[in-house]
Write a protein that holds these residues in place. Structure first.
Motif: not given
Length: 127
Positions: A9, A30, A48, A51, A59
């Motif tokens: 990350p 990333y 990324n 979420h 992820p």
């Protein structure tokens, strides 16, 4: 030594000189580093994933789909840690590394410990 693909990350703009993202699920992107024979062979930067859809597991699936075999993280919740174990990605704790390059070198040198339940946080970015 076989080739291994490591995901880290990262803060913008990514790459070996980028700072480590503090929490795996909330990082900007990333940096994917291919290591072979103790040397960095290739570096890619990937964004990324959002979420919301799939929560913390999005992820995990995304990185598994890219062929990642190891992840170096400073923080993550228990659920994604278990998810990485399920998909066969080894998670290492970033330790004292400040940049992606430092973390990768520490991994190559065998200086990073396996990410344990004691390293997990409650999620939501609160370390």
């Amino acid at each position: 030594m076989d080739s291994v693909l490591i995901a880290i990350p990262s803060q913008n703009p990514g790459g070996l000189d980028a700072g480590l993202g503090a929490h795996f699920g909330h990082c900007d992107l990333y940096t994917l580093v291919a290591v072979q024979g103790g040397s960095v062979r290739d570096v890619q930067v990937v964004p990324n994933v959002p979420h919301q859809q799939g929560g913390c597991m999005a992820p995990v699936q995304y990185l598994a789909g890219k062929g990642v075999q190891q992840l170096i993280a400073g923080g993550m919740g228990l659920r994604p840690l278990m998810g990485f174990k399920q998909v066969g990605i080894q998670v290492l704790h970033g330790g004292e590394a400040r940049t992606v390059g430092e973390a990768v070198q520490a991994a190559i040198d065998g200086k990073l410990m396996q990410f344990q339940q004691m390293h997990t946080c409650g999620g939501g970015g609160g370390l």
